[in-house]
Scaffold this motif. Structure first.
Motif, mmCIF file in Angstrom:
data_model
loop_
_atom_site.group_PDB
_atom_site.id
_atom_site.type_symbol
_atom_site.label_atom_id
_atom_site.label_comp_id
_atom_site.label_asym_id
_atom_site.label_seq_id
_atom_site.Cartn_x
_atom_site.Cartn_y
_atom_site.Cartn_z
ATOM 1 N N ASP A 273 0.835 -1.205 0.000
ATOM 2 C CA ASP A 273 0.000 0.000 0.000
ATOM 3 C C ASP A 273 0.868 1.253 0.000
ATOM 4 N N ARG B 218 2.357 1.880 -3.435
ATOM 5 C CA ARG B 218 1.376 2.504 -4.346
ATOM 6 C C ARG B 218 1.225 3.999 -4.052
ATOM 7 N N ARG C 163 4.176 5.956 -5.434
ATOM 8 C CA ARG C 163 4.104 5.984 -6.902
ATOM 9 C C ARG C 163 2.882 6.764 -7.397
ATOM 10 N N VAL D 125 -0.393 5.565 -7.526
ATOM 11 C CA VAL D 125 -1.276 4.729 -8.332
ATOM 12 C C VAL D 125 -2.263 4.001 -7.422
ATOM 13 N N ASP D 126 -3.392 3.561 -8.021
ATOM 14 C CA ASP D 126 -4.401 2.859 -7.230
ATOM 15 C C ASP D 126 -4.266 1.348 -7.412
ATOM 16 N N ASP D 127 -5.226 0.596 -6.875
ATOM 17 C CA ASP D 127 -5.108 -0.861 -6.908
ATOM 18 C C ASP D 127 -5.389 -1.464 -8.281
ATOM 19 N N HIS E 215 -3.675 -0.439 -10.890
ATOM 20 C CA HIS E 215 -2.391 -0.361 -11.584
ATOM 21 C C HIS E 215 -1.630 -1.669 -11.395
ATOM 22 N N LEU F 236 1.099 -4.011 -10.630
ATOM 23 C CA LEU F 236 2.426 -4.114 -10.044
ATOM 24 C C LEU F 236 3.102 -5.324 -10.680
ATOM 25 N N THR G 137 7.382 -1.603 -8.947
ATOM 26 C CA THR G 137 6.803 -0.707 -9.934
ATOM 27 C C THR G 137 7.904 0.227 -10.413
#
Length: 211
Positions: free
Chosen positions: A51, A54, A57, A59-61, A63, A65, A143
């Motif tokens: 978490d 993310r 970076r 980004v949400d879930d 995106h 990885l 990521t």
């Protein structure tokens, strides 16, 4: 404050990489060099770390990885791979390619794509990162290190430390790495008789792997 590990590009010092492994095992996010720009990595089994990665970076879930694996046999533990897919993977690994595949049960559901149950996987060709993976003994969740709101990845360790020193546990400096992301190829349709689909053209050449 992020720790800074300056390692030899061809013979990275194990004692420094072991310190980075300890930070990862304790939930830290580490910036690592790869064969296609820097990446942010964390332990696969640590939800809080994923978490945090993310958030850094931006980004949400939804995106994708990526799992960084030591070799093709390890990759095959985390994805469903048929013979046709395996032959393509064998031609492309290690190297600057990321492949989207159907996730196996070994992949925590929270890190696979929420609607497609897929995962991005790759085997990097970078001595420092390979040694780090070997010492950890497991894949890393990763990521590309592209700052929020930007489009270009970062590849200078000092700039990464200056910009993210309060968000990262460590930065590993093995010298500058390429400033180009991986080529991303979706192989999920290939598993049902379809073709490989180019998602993003990056450093990996398609001709080199027969596409």
């Amino acid at each position: 404050m992020a720790q800074y590990f300056e390692v030899h590009p061809e013979n990275p010092q194990p004692r420094l990489l072991k310190q980075a492994v300890a930070l990862l095992s304790n939930g830290g996010i580490v910036a690592v060099p790869t064969d296609s720009s820097y990446a942010l990595v964390c332990h696969l089994d640590d939800k809080a770390a994923a978490d945090h990665l993310r958030r850094i970076r931006g980004v949400d879930d939804k995106h994708h990885l990526t799992l960084l694996c030591r070799d093709l046999s390890e990759l095959a533990n985390y994805a469903r791979v048929d013979n046709k897919q395996y032959r393509l993977l064998k031609a492309a690994t290690p190297g600057p390619y990321t492949f989207i595949l159907e996730a196996s049960k070994e992949v925590p559901r929270r890190v696979s794509h929420p609607s497609r149950k897929t995962i991005g996987l790759r085997v990097p060709e970078h001595k420092t990162l390979q040694d780090l993976l070997a010492l950890l003994g497991a894949p890393l969740l990763a990521t590309t290190l592209i700052p929020p709101g930007e489009t270009e990845p970062m590849n200078d360790a000092n700039e990464i430390r200056d910009r993210f020193e309060h968000q990262l546990a460590a930065v590993i400096d093995a010298g500058a790495c390429p400033l180009e992301p991986t080529t991303v190829i979706d192989l999920t349709e290939m598993g049902t008789g379809g073709d490989a689909v180019l998602v993003r053209q990056g450093r990996g050449a398609l001709g080199a792997i027969g596409l």
